[in-house]
Design a protein around this motif. Structure first.
Motif, PDB file in Angstrom:
ATOM      1  N   ASN A 154     -84.873 -32.996  17.039  1.00 23.99           N
ATOM      2  CA  ASN A 154     -84.930 -33.369  15.622  1.00 23.99           C
ATOM      3  C   ASN A 154     -83.665 -34.026  15.087  1.00 23.99           C
ATOM      4  O   ASN A 154     -83.354 -33.936  13.904  1.00 23.99           O
ATOM      5  CB  ASN A 154     -85.301 -32.154  14.747  1.00 23.99           C
ATOM      6  CG  ASN A 154     -86.724 -31.708  14.983  1.00 23.99           C
ATOM      7  OD1 ASN A 154     -87.657 -32.508  14.934  1.00 23.99           O
ATOM      8  ND2 ASN A 154     -86.902 -30.434  15.271  1.00 23.99           N
ATOM      9  N   VAL A 155     -82.920 -34.685  15.959  1.00 27.31           N
ATOM     10  CA  VAL A 155     -81.799 -35.522  15.531  1.00 27.31           C
ATOM     11  C   VAL A 155     -81.870 -36.831  16.310  1.00 27.31           C
ATOM     12  O   VAL A 155     -82.438 -36.876  17.398  1.00 27.31           O
ATOM     13  CB  VAL A 155     -80.419 -34.855  15.739  1.00 27.31           C
ATOM     14  CG1 VAL A 155     -80.303 -33.577  14.953  1.00 27.31           C
ATOM     15  CG2 VAL A 155     -80.168 -34.585  17.216  1.00 27.31           C
ATOM     16  N   SER A 156     -81.306 -37.884  15.745  1.00 24.04           N
ATOM     17  CA  SER A 156     -81.339 -39.179  16.425  1.00 24.04           C
ATOM     18  C   SER A 156     -79.955 -39.803  16.594  1.00 24.04           C
ATOM     19  O   SER A 156     -79.841 -40.920  17.080  1.00 24.04           O
ATOM     20  CB  SER A 156     -82.248 -40.152  15.658  1.00 24.04           C
ATOM     21  OG  SER A 156     -81.834 -40.274  14.317  1.00 24.04           O
ATOM     22  N   SER A 157     -78.907 -39.075  16.208  1.00 29.51           N
ATOM     23  CA  SER A 157     -77.545 -39.577  16.411  1.00 29.51           C
ATOM     24  C   SER A 157     -76.576 -38.411  16.435  1.00 29.51           C
ATOM     25  O   SER A 157     -76.870 -37.317  15.928  1.00 29.51           O
ATOM     26  CB  SER A 157     -77.149 -40.553  15.295  1.00 29.51           C
ATOM     27  OG  SER A 157     -76.967 -39.864  14.074  1.00 29.51           O
ATOM     28  N   GLU A 159     -73.967 -38.005  14.785  1.00 32.13           N
ATOM     29  CA  GLU A 159     -73.497 -37.645  13.442  1.00 32.13           C
ATOM     30  C   GLU A 159     -74.381 -36.596  12.782  1.00 32.13           C
ATOM     31  O   GLU A 159     -73.948 -35.895  11.867  1.00 32.13           O
ATOM     32  CB  GLU A 159     -73.431 -38.894  12.555  1.00 32.13           C
ATOM     33  CG  GLU A 159     -72.333 -39.887  12.928  1.00 32.13           C
ATOM     34  CD  GLU A 159     -72.699 -40.745  14.127  1.00 32.13           C
ATOM     35  OE1 GLU A 159     -71.790 -41.363  14.719  1.00 32.13           O
ATOM     36  OE2 GLU A 159     -73.906 -40.801  14.474  1.00 32.13           O
ATOM     37  N   GLU A 160     -75.613 -36.472  13.230  1.00 31.50           N
ATOM     38  CA  GLU A 160     -76.565 -35.552  12.600  1.00 31.50           C
ATOM     39  C   GLU A 160     -76.473 -34.129  13.131  1.00 31.50           C
ATOM     40  O   GLU A 160     -77.109 -33.227  12.583  1.00 31.50           O
ATOM     41  CB  GLU A 160     -78.001 -36.055  12.813  1.00 31.50           C
ATOM     42  CG  GLU A 160     -78.315 -37.365  12.144  1.00 31.50           C
ATOM     43  CD  GLU A 160     -79.729 -37.815  12.453  1.00 31.50           C
ATOM     44  OE1 GLU A 160     -80.595 -36.952  12.692  1.00 31.50           O
ATOM     45  OE2 GLU A 160     -79.974 -39.029  12.476  1.00 31.50           O
ATOM     46  N   SER A 161     -75.700 -33.904  14.176  1.00 34.37           N
ATOM     47  CA  SER A 161     -75.702 -32.589  14.816  1.00 34.37           C
ATOM     48  C   SER A 161     -74.301 -32.088  15.118  1.00 34.37           C
ATOM     49  O   SER A 161     -73.595 -32.644  15.957  1.00 34.37           O
ATOM     50  CB  SER A 161     -76.520 -32.638  16.110  1.00 34.37           C
ATOM     51  OG  SER A 161     -76.397 -31.428  16.831  1.00 34.37           O
ATOM     52  N   ARG A 162     -73.930 -31.000  14.476  1.00 30.63           N
ATOM     53  CA  ARG A 162     -72.642 -30.383  14.783  1.00 30.63           C
ATOM     54  C   ARG A 162     -72.657 -29.762  16.180  1.00 30.63           C
ATOM     55  O   ARG A 162     -71.630 -29.691  16.849  1.00 30.63           O
ATOM     56  CB  ARG A 162     -72.303 -29.322  13.737  1.00 30.63           C
ATOM     57  CG  ARG A 162     -71.820 -29.908  12.416  1.00 30.63           C
ATOM     58  CD  ARG A 162     -71.302 -28.851  11.484  1.00 30.63           C
ATOM     59  NE  ARG A 162     -72.365 -28.002  10.974  1.00 30.63           N
ATOM     60  CZ  ARG A 162     -72.184 -27.008  10.115  1.00 30.63           C
ATOM     61  NH1 ARG A 162     -70.963 -26.741   9.689  1.00 30.63           N
ATOM     62  NH2 ARG A 162     -73.193 -26.290   9.689  1.00 30.63           N
ATOM     63  N   GLU A 178     -80.602 -36.630  22.500  1.00 31.46           N
ATOM     64  CA  GLU A 178     -81.078 -36.348  21.147  1.00 31.46           C
ATOM     65  C   GLU A 178     -82.512 -36.861  21.007  1.00 31.46           C
ATOM     66  O   GLU A 178     -82.775 -38.047  21.199  1.00 31.46           O
ATOM     67  CB  GLU A 178     -80.170 -37.029  20.128  1.00 31.46           C
ATOM     68  CG  GLU A 178     -78.729 -36.582  20.251  1.00 31.46           C
ATOM     69  CD  GLU A 178     -77.717 -37.683  19.942  1.00 31.46           C
ATOM     70  OE1 GLU A 178     -76.543 -37.339  19.708  1.00 31.46           O
ATOM     71  OE2 GLU A 178     -78.088 -38.871  19.950  1.00 31.46           O
ATOM     72  N   GLY A 180     -85.555 -37.380  18.544  1.00 24.56           N
ATOM     73  CA  GLY A 180     -85.832 -37.464  17.125  1.00 24.56           C
ATOM     74  C   GLY A 180     -87.224 -36.979  16.743  1.00 24.56           C
ATOM     75  O   GLY A 180     -88.078 -36.691  17.588  1.00 24.56           O
ATOM     76  N   GLN A 200     -87.897 -42.093  19.315  1.00 29.75           N
ATOM     77  CA  GLN A 200     -86.527 -41.829  18.876  1.00 29.75           C
ATOM     78  C   GLN A 200     -85.814 -40.891  19.847  1.00 29.75           C
ATOM     79  O   GLN A 200     -85.660 -39.694  19.609  1.00 29.75           O
ATOM     80  CB  GLN A 200     -86.542 -41.218  17.468  1.00 29.75           C
ATOM     81  CG  GLN A 200     -87.136 -42.119  16.405  1.00 29.75           C
ATOM     82  CD  GLN A 200     -86.316 -43.401  16.239  1.00 29.75           C
ATOM     83  OE1 GLN A 200     -85.098 -43.361  16.122  1.00 29.75           O
ATOM     84  NE2 GLN A 200     -86.999 -44.528  16.219  1.00 29.75           N
TER      85      GLN A 200
END
Length: 210
Positions: A154-157, A159-162, A178, A180, A200
Motif C-alpha cells: 500500500n505504498v508506491s514510493s 517517501e510514503e513509508s517510514r 513497494e 501500491g 503500482q
C-alpha cells in the motif's frame, strides 16, 4: 540488482491489500485447475468475507485452515493436494509472524514447491522478505522467500513509508519492494515476473547501490 526468490513450481503472488477481488480472480485463472483452495485468515471476521468473495468469483471447493489450533502434521496434510492458498492478514503483523514460523512456513513452502499458487494479501506480504517490521516498529528477520528484500504494501514510493526508510538505512544492501494500492507482484518458476492490477510496483535501493 536482480530480484531473487525461492525456487518452486508454483506462483508467489503478493497483493497490496485484502479484499481485492480483481487480483483474486487473476490468481484463480492462473492456478492449476485440478486442486482445491485453502484459506488462512487472521482477519477480524475469521475469513468469512474472504470465503464469500472467492465463492462469488467461482473458486473451486476450499476450506479454512486454523494455523493457531491445528498441529503441523494436520496442516501439511490439508495442504498436500491444494492448488491455491490464500493468506489474509489481520491488523497485527506480530501475531501472524508468530504463527507462521517453523512448521507452518515449511508446509506453505512445500505446497509452493509442489506447484501451488500462494496469494499473500495485505500486511502479510511484509513477512516474506528478508526483513520485516513489527507492530512496534522493530526490524526483525522475515521468512526470506524474497532474498535481500523488504516488502511493503500500500505504498508506491520510499517517501510514503517510514518502515522502508528505516530498513534501507539499517541495511544499505537491501532492496525495498513497494506494492501500491490495487496492485500485486506475481513470481513464477523460471524467473517469471508479472505485475497485476493497477501496476503500482516500485523498487527502492539502499545506499550501497548509489
Amino acid at each position: 540488482m536482480q530480484l531473487e526468490w525461492i525456487s518452486g513450481s508454483g506462483w508467489l503472488v503478493f497483493a497490496a491489500q485484502n479484499s481485492d477481488s480483481a487480483i483474486r480472480a487473476q490468481a484463480l485463472a492462473r492456478m492449476d485447475s485440478d486442486g482445491g483452495v485453502a484459506y488462512i485468515s487472521l482477519a477480524d471476521d475469521g475469513g468469512d468475507s474472504l470465503l464469500d468473495d472467492m465463492e462469488d468469483l467461482g473458486a473451486p471447493t476450499g476450506y479454512m485452515i486454523d494455523i493457531e489450533l491445528e498441529d503441523s502434521a494436520t496442516i501439511r496434510q490439508q495442504l498436500k493436494d491444494i492448488s491455491m492458498i490464500v493468506l489474509e492478514s489481520g491488523t497485527s503483523l506480530d501475531s501472524l509472524a508468530r504463527l507462521l514460523r517453523g512448521s507452518v512456513a515449511d508446509a506453505l513452502r512445500e505446497a509452493y514447491e509442489g506447484g501451488a499458487l500462494i496469494l499473500v494479501e495485505g500486511l502479510a506480504v511484509n513477512l516474506f522478505g528478508r526483513w520485516s517490521v513489527s507492530d512496534s516498529g522493530r526490524i526483525f528477520e522475515g521468512l526470506n522467500w524474497l532474498k535481500n528484500v523488504f516488502i511493503e504494501p500500500n505504498v508506491s514510493s520510499i517517501e510514503e513509508s517510514r518502515a522502508v526508510q528505516m530498513v534501507l538505512r539499517a541495511h544499505p544492501r537491501a532492496m525495498a519492494l513497494e506494492i501500491g494500492v490495487d496492485s500485486a507482484l506475481a513470481l513464477g518458476a523460471g524467473g517469471q515476473l508479472e505485475v497485476w492490477g493497477a501496476g503500482q510496483v516500485t523498487v527502492a535501493l539502499g545506499s550501497y547501490y548509489a
